[in-house]
Design a protein around this motif. Sequence first.
Motif, short mmCIF file in Angstrom:
data_model
loop_
_atom_site.label_atom_id
_atom_site.label_comp_id
_atom_site.label_asym_id
_atom_site.label_seq_id
_atom_site.Cartn_x
_atom_site.Cartn_y
_atom_site.Cartn_z
N ARG A 25 -6.11 2.56 -7.34
CA ARG A 25 -6.04 3.80 -6.56
C ARG A 25 -7.42 4.17 -6.05
O ARG A 25 -8.42 3.97 -6.73
N ALA A 36 -10.32 -3.87 0.37
CA ALA A 36 -9.43 -4.27 -0.72
C ALA A 36 -9.48 -5.78 -0.88
O ALA A 36 -9.80 -6.52 0.06
N ALA A 69 0.84 -1.20 0.00
CA ALA A 69 0.00 0.00 0.00
C ALA A 69 0.87 1.25 0.00
O ALA A 69 1.95 1.26 0.60
N TRP A 73 -4.91 6.90 -1.82
CA TRP A 73 -4.13 5.70 -1.52
C TRP A 73 -4.06 4.80 -2.75
O TRP A 73 -4.91 4.89 -3.64
N SER A 110 -6.83 -4.29 5.85
CA SER A 110 -6.25 -2.95 5.78
C SER A 110 -5.11 -2.75 6.77
O SER A 110 -4.04 -2.22 6.42
N LEU A 140 -2.85 0.61 -4.05
CA LEU A 140 -2.51 -0.76 -3.66
C LEU A 140 -1.96 -1.46 -4.89
O LEU A 140 -2.58 -1.43 -5.96
N LEU A 194 -3.13 0.35 5.41
CA LEU A 194 -4.20 1.22 4.93
C LEU A 194 -4.98 1.78 6.12
O LEU A 194 -5.18 1.08 7.12
N LEU A 231 -8.87 -1.65 -4.71
CA LEU A 231 -8.98 -0.86 -3.49
C LEU A 231 -10.20 0.04 -3.60
O LEU A 231 -10.39 0.71 -4.61
N GLU A 281 0.58 5.65 0.36
CA GLU A 281 -0.14 6.92 0.48
C GLU A 281 0.43 7.84 -0.59
O GLU A 281 1.61 8.20 -0.56
#
Length: 234
Positions: free
Chosen positions: A111, A226, A18, A115, A215, A117, A220, A132, A20
């Motif tokens: 996306r 997800a 993951a 965020w 998560s 993944l 996350l 995600l 940010e």
Amino acid sequence: MNEAGVEVLLHKHVLVRAFELAGVDQSLAGQLDPAEKARAATIVDPPTRRDFIAGRAALRLMAAEVLDAAPHNLVSAYSCPDCGPHPLRSHGRPGYLVNGVTADLSISFSRSRGWALAAMVRAAEVPLGVDLQNIAQLAFDGFDDVALSPDEKLLLSRVAPEKRNAWRAAAWARKEALAKYSGLGLRTDPTLINAFPGKTEGVQGSEVDVRDVVSAEVGLPHGFAAAVAVRTRA
């Protein structure tokens, strides 16, 4: 770059990470290739363009790490079911060339709300899908009718009301992951994609395993769902 976390799932051969997007250094845009830079230049909205650049940079660095290659030696080679593979294409299923040769790496990327993944398998022939979803984005009237099968609606009716939006997001993430796994995306009616198949025969005649990504295990924040889908055996 802020990597939120790393988790190995599904028989220890799928790497899920993951990111940010706000934590990705925008100077890494210089490592993108011409096709990626050209696509970024067409994005008018600055936050959307920033997230696109951050996502592509993070994905490139992760792929380079897995392949033990220099990031600048990777050339994006995305494959679209409609357009086919092309070294200059910047949409579709992610992929890379390394020194002119297709990298032996299966990649999926998603996306949502700042965020991202990414999932990777060190074998290009292995179908893979990751998705995600921000839970709040799916809390709208009409979702159930366009997204859920009758059996899934029945399952939803048994969920406590305060947990239903999270259930919807988890189901949708699974459907999207399976759609990416198939290579068809949402060309398939989503009500026909079984979000909870367990282990079943996949579209290529191989077993597919779809699982929720927890998560907290990948870093996350609260409010996301997800899932990852992958072939588990030939």
